[in-house]
Motif scaffolding. Sequence first.
Motif, PDB file in Angstrom:
ATOM      1  N   LYS A  34       0.829  -1.202   0.000  1.00 26.24           N
ATOM      2  CA  LYS A  34       0.000   0.000   0.000  1.00 26.24           C
ATOM      3  C   LYS A  34       0.868   1.257   0.000  1.00 26.24           C
ATOM      4  O   LYS A  34       0.518   2.258  -0.634  1.00 26.24           O
ATOM      5  CB  LYS A  34      -0.930  -0.008   1.212  1.00 26.24           C
ATOM      6  CG  LYS A  34      -2.080  -1.001   1.111  1.00 26.24           C
ATOM      7  CD  LYS A  34      -3.014  -0.860   2.304  1.00 26.24           C
ATOM      8  CE  LYS A  34      -4.195  -1.814   2.183  1.00 26.24           C
ATOM      9  NZ  LYS A  34      -5.123  -1.690   3.338  1.00 26.24           N
TER      10      LYS A  34
ATOM     11  N   LEU B 117      -5.018  -0.666  -5.164  1.00 21.82           N
ATOM     12  CA  LEU B 117      -5.230  -0.280  -3.776  1.00 21.82           C
ATOM     13  C   LEU B 117      -6.543  -0.851  -3.239  1.00 21.82           C
ATOM     14  O   LEU B 117      -6.591  -1.404  -2.136  1.00 21.82           O
ATOM     15  CB  LEU B 117      -5.234   1.239  -3.656  1.00 21.82           C
ATOM     16  CG  LEU B 117      -5.252   1.822  -2.242  1.00 21.82           C
ATOM     17  CD1 LEU B 117      -4.025   1.367  -1.453  1.00 21.82           C
ATOM     18  CD2 LEU B 117      -5.302   3.345  -2.296  1.00 21.82           C
TER      19      LEU B 117
ATOM     20  N   HIS C 236      -6.284  -4.705  -2.736  1.00 23.46           N
ATOM     21  CA  HIS C 236      -5.038  -5.101  -2.097  1.00 23.46           C
ATOM     22  C   HIS C 236      -5.155  -6.423  -1.354  1.00 23.46           C
ATOM     23  O   HIS C 236      -4.338  -7.338  -1.529  1.00 23.46           O
ATOM     24  CB  HIS C 236      -4.587  -3.992  -1.138  1.00 23.46           C
ATOM     25  CG  HIS C 236      -3.524  -4.412  -0.180  1.00 23.46           C
ATOM     26  ND1 HIS C 236      -3.804  -4.946   1.070  1.00 23.46           N
ATOM     27  CD2 HIS C 236      -2.172  -4.406  -0.282  1.00 23.46           C
ATOM     28  CE1 HIS C 236      -2.681  -5.247   1.684  1.00 23.46           C
ATOM     29  NE2 HIS C 236      -1.672  -4.927   0.904  1.00 23.46           N
TER      30      HIS C 236
ATOM     31  N   ARG D 179       0.522   4.178  -2.815  1.00 28.77           N
ATOM     32  CA  ARG D 179       0.211   5.560  -2.442  1.00 28.77           C
ATOM     33  C   ARG D 179       1.336   6.509  -2.848  1.00 28.77           C
ATOM     34  O   ARG D 179       1.091   7.658  -3.218  1.00 28.77           O
ATOM     35  CB  ARG D 179      -0.056   5.645  -0.940  1.00 28.77           C
ATOM     36  CG  ARG D 179      -1.368   4.953  -0.543  1.00 28.77           C
ATOM     37  CD  ARG D 179      -1.737   5.224   0.900  1.00 28.77           C
ATOM     38  NE  ARG D 179      -3.052   4.691   1.213  1.00 28.77           N
ATOM     39  CZ  ARG D 179      -3.287   3.707   2.071  1.00 28.77           C
ATOM     40  NH1 ARG D 179      -2.288   3.133   2.720  1.00 28.77           N
ATOM     41  NH2 ARG D 179      -4.523   3.286   2.288  1.00 28.77           N
TER      42      ARG D 179
END
Length: 306
Positions: free
Chosen positions: A165, A227, A230, A169
């Motif tokens: 993650k 995301l 995930h 990001r």
Amino acid sequence: MKNLSSICNICVRQFSRTLGSRLESQNGIRQVRRYSVDLAHTVYQGDASLANVIIVHGLFGSKSNWRTLAKRLTKDTGCTTVTVDARNHGDSPHVDVMTLELMSQDIKSLVTDKLGLSSCILIGHSMGGKIAMVTSLIEPTLVDKLVVVDSAPKAPKASEDSWVKAYIRAMMSVDLNKNLSSSELKKYVDLQLQNTMPKKSIRQFIMKNLQQTDSGFEWQLNLNALLQNHDALVGFPQHHFTFKKPALFVRGGLSDYIQPSDYAEILRLFPSAVVETIEDAGHWVHSEKPNDFLNVVERFIENEQV
């Protein structure tokens, strides 16, 4: 069959937020309700009378990562080798839903509908290894031999996959709409990723996903989908099926993705499996020790004892 495939692809694009997959067993037959997408792929043609090898990359990867090894594999074994871009990676379509079951059906659609094959030798690394495992478990007639590269049939601990993650990001936070030349923008992106990805080799790997278009640069990856999905991508679904054909698990000696504590579950699901360790290799076994990796895999493909 082509029309049905087209209809399925349209369904995925329009309704992917509500779609899922369901695994069923009826009269001992394994079935998945599927909505597959057409995967981008490259074929390295070999001897048509020999086996066909399909290679599935890992998370954040693409078929181009395997170009050199695929060519060598075809040259050494004579097999036709096909490298694949998974959904939301490389040149394959972007859709909202990603599960290992759905991605296994993408592989089945490629093998049977696009390539016209009845079966193949399936190789997968990391996330691709999980896709390959799931494919062999729910579509066992499709896979003659299975090669899993540094991946195990398990979900990682929360502390072990937090980096995924963080990487996503970090990529999402980079402003690609800079009025910079190609070389300047790549330097800028590299600088922006340094805090999250200190290793230059990791940044170089990630930045292979930068694509220049007429309107500027963009990530080839569907970062939002990665995301949102995930947990499904890093986990592993519970299975009571087994794949009894030959299976090879290749682990890096410096990697912790396959642990001795995983062997029992590997053998439960893949009772014919053997585990081979490539010493002094990390998670990217095939790129860190390509000669050792190919030596092990080619012996397995050619029916020699590993």
